[in-house]
Design a protein around this motif. Structure first.
Motif, short mmCIF file in Angstrom:
data_model
loop_
_atom_site.label_atom_id
_atom_site.label_comp_id
_atom_site.label_asym_id
_atom_site.label_seq_id
_atom_site.Cartn_x
_atom_site.Cartn_y
_atom_site.Cartn_z
N CYS A 79 52.28 35.10 49.10
CA CYS A 79 50.94 35.42 49.59
C CYS A 79 50.90 35.46 51.11
O CYS A 79 50.31 36.38 51.71
CB CYS A 79 49.93 34.40 49.08
SG CYS A 79 49.67 34.43 47.31
N GLN A 116 46.19 31.29 41.39
CA GLN A 116 46.70 30.75 42.66
C GLN A 116 46.72 31.83 43.74
O GLN A 116 46.29 31.60 44.88
CB GLN A 116 48.11 30.19 42.46
CG GLN A 116 48.72 29.64 43.76
CD GLN A 116 50.17 29.20 43.58
OE1 GLN A 116 50.66 29.08 42.46
NE2 GLN A 116 50.87 28.98 44.68
N VAL A 117 47.20 33.02 43.38
CA VAL A 117 47.26 34.13 44.33
C VAL A 117 45.85 34.54 44.75
O VAL A 117 45.57 34.72 45.94
CB VAL A 117 48.01 35.33 43.71
CG1 VAL A 117 47.83 36.58 44.58
CG2 VAL A 117 49.49 35.01 43.54
N ALA A 141 59.92 31.05 39.31
CA ALA A 141 59.10 31.04 40.53
C ALA A 141 58.22 29.80 40.57
O ALA A 141 57.53 29.48 39.60
CB ALA A 141 58.25 32.30 40.60
N VAL A 160 52.40 39.39 40.40
CA VAL A 160 52.93 38.16 39.82
C VAL A 160 52.68 38.13 38.31
O VAL A 160 51.91 38.93 37.77
CB VAL A 160 52.28 36.91 40.46
CG1 VAL A 160 52.63 36.83 41.94
CG2 VAL A 160 50.76 36.92 40.26
N CYS A 185 49.96 41.30 45.91
CA CYS A 185 50.94 40.33 45.45
C CYS A 185 51.01 40.51 43.94
O CYS A 185 50.02 40.26 43.24
CB CYS A 185 50.52 38.90 45.77
SG CYS A 185 50.59 38.50 47.52
N GLN A 211 56.74 28.94 46.17
CA GLN A 211 57.25 30.29 46.43
C GLN A 211 56.13 31.33 46.32
O GLN A 211 56.13 32.32 47.06
CB GLN A 211 58.37 30.61 45.45
CG GLN A 211 59.65 29.82 45.71
CD GLN A 211 60.69 30.00 44.63
OE1 GLN A 211 60.35 30.15 43.44
NE2 GLN A 211 61.96 29.99 45.01
N ILE A 212 55.22 31.10 45.42
CA ILE A 212 54.07 32.01 45.30
C ILE A 212 53.22 31.96 46.57
O ILE A 212 52.73 32.99 47.06
CB ILE A 212 53.22 31.66 44.06
CG1 ILE A 212 54.03 31.90 42.78
CG2 ILE A 212 51.93 32.47 44.05
CD1 ILE A 212 54.42 33.34 42.53
N ASP A 213 53.06 30.76 47.14
CA ASP A 213 52.33 30.65 48.41
C ASP A 213 53.02 31.44 49.52
O ASP A 213 52.36 32.11 50.32
CB ASP A 213 52.21 29.17 48.82
CG ASP A 213 51.10 28.44 48.08
OD1 ASP A 213 50.24 29.11 47.48
OD2 ASP A 213 51.10 27.19 48.12
N HIS A 266 50.33 32.84 37.53
CA HIS A 266 50.16 32.63 38.96
C HIS A 266 48.96 33.38 39.54
O HIS A 266 48.69 33.28 40.75
CB HIS A 266 51.42 33.08 39.72
CG HIS A 266 52.66 32.36 39.32
ND1 HIS A 266 52.81 31.00 39.45
CD2 HIS A 266 53.83 32.82 38.79
CE1 HIS A 266 54.02 30.64 39.03
NE2 HIS A 266 54.65 31.72 38.62
#
Length: 272
Positions: free
Chosen positions: A67, A87-88, A58, A80, A78, A62-64, A84
């Motif tokens: 979210c 960031q989340v 990931a 993860v 979310c 893709q994490i953005d 991550h």
């Protein structure tokens, strides 16, 4: 209350007997506010989805997207890997979203030491996690080392509870016999879990309504204090409904956006 290994064995056997006494995996028909959901557009439905991206490859981009989908569709969280979480947390905080960051620990094998799991949970919480999903020590459960299983979960539960963070305990039902599933759920409930959860999805198999019903009945003595999360292999609204009617009150899936988009075809774009 501190139990000896003999007391744990006696209590587990009693709980297993009560749940499986008639050989009926659905000894009690679940009645939750979510079991009446009939449409993916129901806001109750979106609020029970843990929107998940746990693949090892990931990317931050893709994490953005994960979210943004959680924000758009009103998902609960979310979910993860630890790397991550910050960031989340930052991306969700910058919006008006109700979605929260959720982190997995001891994932996906559950074979870390208890100290490592506690550190992982504490680190994730410090980075903004508001729920924790931990994998149990599967080998200890299968060897009936119930006291050690309890201590493993309880240590993480205490670390979470000190910050008012709910703990979900992943049993990895794909490896377990029915009596082991009941035993694991009972021990997790006694150790302070807020949820018992079916699978990681990383070791084959997935959630099914029979196992969800079994876990529901295993923890119903807690009178709603401990709930069930169904996860792994849930990729359609129909499958979600099966899980909810079997007693689940949370769904873990990487297909949440696709499920909702299918209810609103004009929103669907590409594949996911």
């Amino acid at each position: 209350m501190t139990r000896t290994e003999e007391q744990w064995n006696a209590d587990v056997v009693e709980n297993v007997h009560q749940v499986l006494r008639d050989g009926d995996r659905n000894a009690e028909t679940p009645t939750t506010s979510l079991s009446s959901i009939t449409q993916p557009s129901d806001t109750l439905f979106s609020s029970c989805i843990d929107h998940t991206l746990l693949k090892p490859d990931a990317t931050p981009a893709q994490i953005d997207v994960l979210c943004d989908e959680a924000i758009r569709y009103g998902f609960k969280s979310c979910c993860v890997n630890g790397t991550h979480v910050k960031q989340v947390a930052d991306r969700l905080k910058s919006s008006t979203a109700t979605a929260i960051p959720c982190a997995v620990i001891g994932f996906p094998l559950g074979a870390s030491t208890t100290a490592v799991k506690v550190f992982e949970a504490t680190d994730a919480i410090s980075n903004g996690a508001r729920e924790i999903d931990m994998v149990i020590n599967i080998g200890l459960l299968k060897s009936k080392s119930y006291s050690a299983v309890f201590e493993d979960i309880h240590a993480v539960a205490q670390a979470c509870q000190s910050q008012s963070i709910p703990l979900k305990v992943i049993l990895e039902t794909v490896f377990l016999l029915d009596e082991e599933k009941v035993a694991g759920a009972f021990i997790a409930a006694e150790a302070g879990a807020a949820f018992v959860k079916t699978c990681t999805g990383f070791n084959g198999g997935g959630a099914n309504k029979e196992d969800v019903g079994l876990l529901y009945n295993a923890v119903r003595y807690k009178n709603g204090e401990v709930k069930v999360k169904a996860s792994a292999g849930i990729r359609s609204f129909e499958k979600c409904v099966e899980m909810l009617r079997a007693g689940a009150e949370r769904i873990g899936t990487s297909s949440g956006a696709k499920i909702v988009q299918n209810a609103n075809p004009s929103e669907a774009t590409g594949s996911y």
